[in-house]
Enzyme design. Structure first.
Site, mmCIF file in Angstrom:
data_model
loop_
_atom_site.group_PDB
_atom_site.id
_atom_site.type_symbol
_atom_site.label_atom_id
_atom_site.label_comp_id
_atom_site.label_asym_id
_atom_site.label_seq_id
_atom_site.Cartn_x
_atom_site.Cartn_y
_atom_site.Cartn_z
ATOM 1 N N SER A 147 -10.598 18.791 -3.717
ATOM 2 C CA SER A 147 -10.536 17.370 -3.368
ATOM 3 C C SER A 147 -9.863 16.634 -4.510
ATOM 4 O O SER A 147 -9.812 17.123 -5.649
ATOM 5 C CB SER A 147 -11.951 16.818 -3.169
ATOM 6 N N TYR A 181 -20.474 15.734 -6.008
ATOM 7 C CA TYR A 181 -19.272 16.150 -5.279
ATOM 8 C C TYR A 181 -18.095 16.356 -6.230
ATOM 9 O O TYR A 181 -17.372 17.356 -6.152
ATOM 10 C CB TYR A 181 -18.922 15.086 -4.239
#
Length: 248
Positions: free
Chosen positions: A127, A140
């Site tokens: 990501s 995350y």
């Protein structure tokens, strides 16, 4: 026929990857923890329910494949949206487990098969959170940085065996998961959902969100002969993120 295995392949980015590989002529294998989503996938796909954090389940999936040409270790969860002091340890561990351990287990069991055939492509979904620190997204962001470290090591270890490894870093991708992030972030920041959405879009040069098929297109390219010397790379498909949180 070449075979591609996509974890968390029944919806979102994973589903788009499966569709992309099917269009490219691959035999598609997908795993997902969601049986209902799996049942909605094309009938000619091999659809297997599995939890990517369960090593025996992952091993069983790989054992059913005679050959693995492409592994897309795509499974991930968003984790909590909160300041670090408000994040529960169990939520941190859950996010790390799915995002990092899930990728590790898939690569661990696919690697021997790829070594035996002397070829293969491993594509990990990281990501842009793996490129920048993201306020309110500590688990995350940490997990996605770890995915890149795993990929770099796989590229070095497996390259001599004809196996390539790369990571794709999606930006903000339209879809249900991102909607959840937007809603939680709006609450955390005291903003509206639309204000947070605009902030993400305005933080990119292209001024818009990414679509799942944009990620799939990159995955198919990285698996192709056209990318035969592309390995160990971190490739962002994000419309060029200039600032991950322009309104902070």
């Amino acid at each position: 026929m070449k075979r591609a295995l996509v974890t968390a392949g029944a919806s979102g980015i994973g589903r788009a990857m499966g569709e992309g590989f099917a269009q490219a002529g691959y035999e598609v294998w997908v795993t997902d923890i969601d049986s209902a989503a799996l049942s909605s996938c094309p009938e000619d796909w091999h659809r297997l329910q599995a939890d990517v954090t369960d090593e025996m389940a992952v091993q069983e999936v790989v054992s059913q494949m005679a050959k693995i040409d492409v592994l897309c270790a795509n499974a991930g969860i968003a984790g909590p949206t909160a300041r670090v002091e408000h994040i529960a340890l169990e939520d941190w561990r859950a996010c790390m487990s799915v995002n990092v351990e899930g990728a590790f287990l898939a690569a661990k069991h696919a690697a021997p098969r790829m070594k035996a055939q002397g070829s293969g492509a491993i594509i990990l979904t990281s990501s842009t959170a793996g490129l920048y620190g993201y306020p309110n997204r500590a688990p995350y962001s940490a997990a996605k940085w770890a995915v890149i470290g795993l990929m770099k090591t796989l590229a070095m270890e497996l390259g001599p065996h004809g196996i390539r490894a790369n990571a794709i870093c999606p930006g903000a991708v339209e879809g249900p998961r991102m909607e959840g992030v937007l809603e939680r972030e709006a609450i955390a920041k005291g903003m509206t959902r639309d204000q947070v959405y605009a902030g993400y879009a305005q933080g990119t040069s292209m001024q818009k969100f990414v679509q799942a098929h944009d990620i799939a297109n990159m995955a198919v390219f990285l698996a192709s002969d056209a990318a035969q010397l592309v390995s160990g790379q971190v490739i962002a498909v994000d419309g060029h993120t200039e600032n991950p949180d322009p309104k902070l």
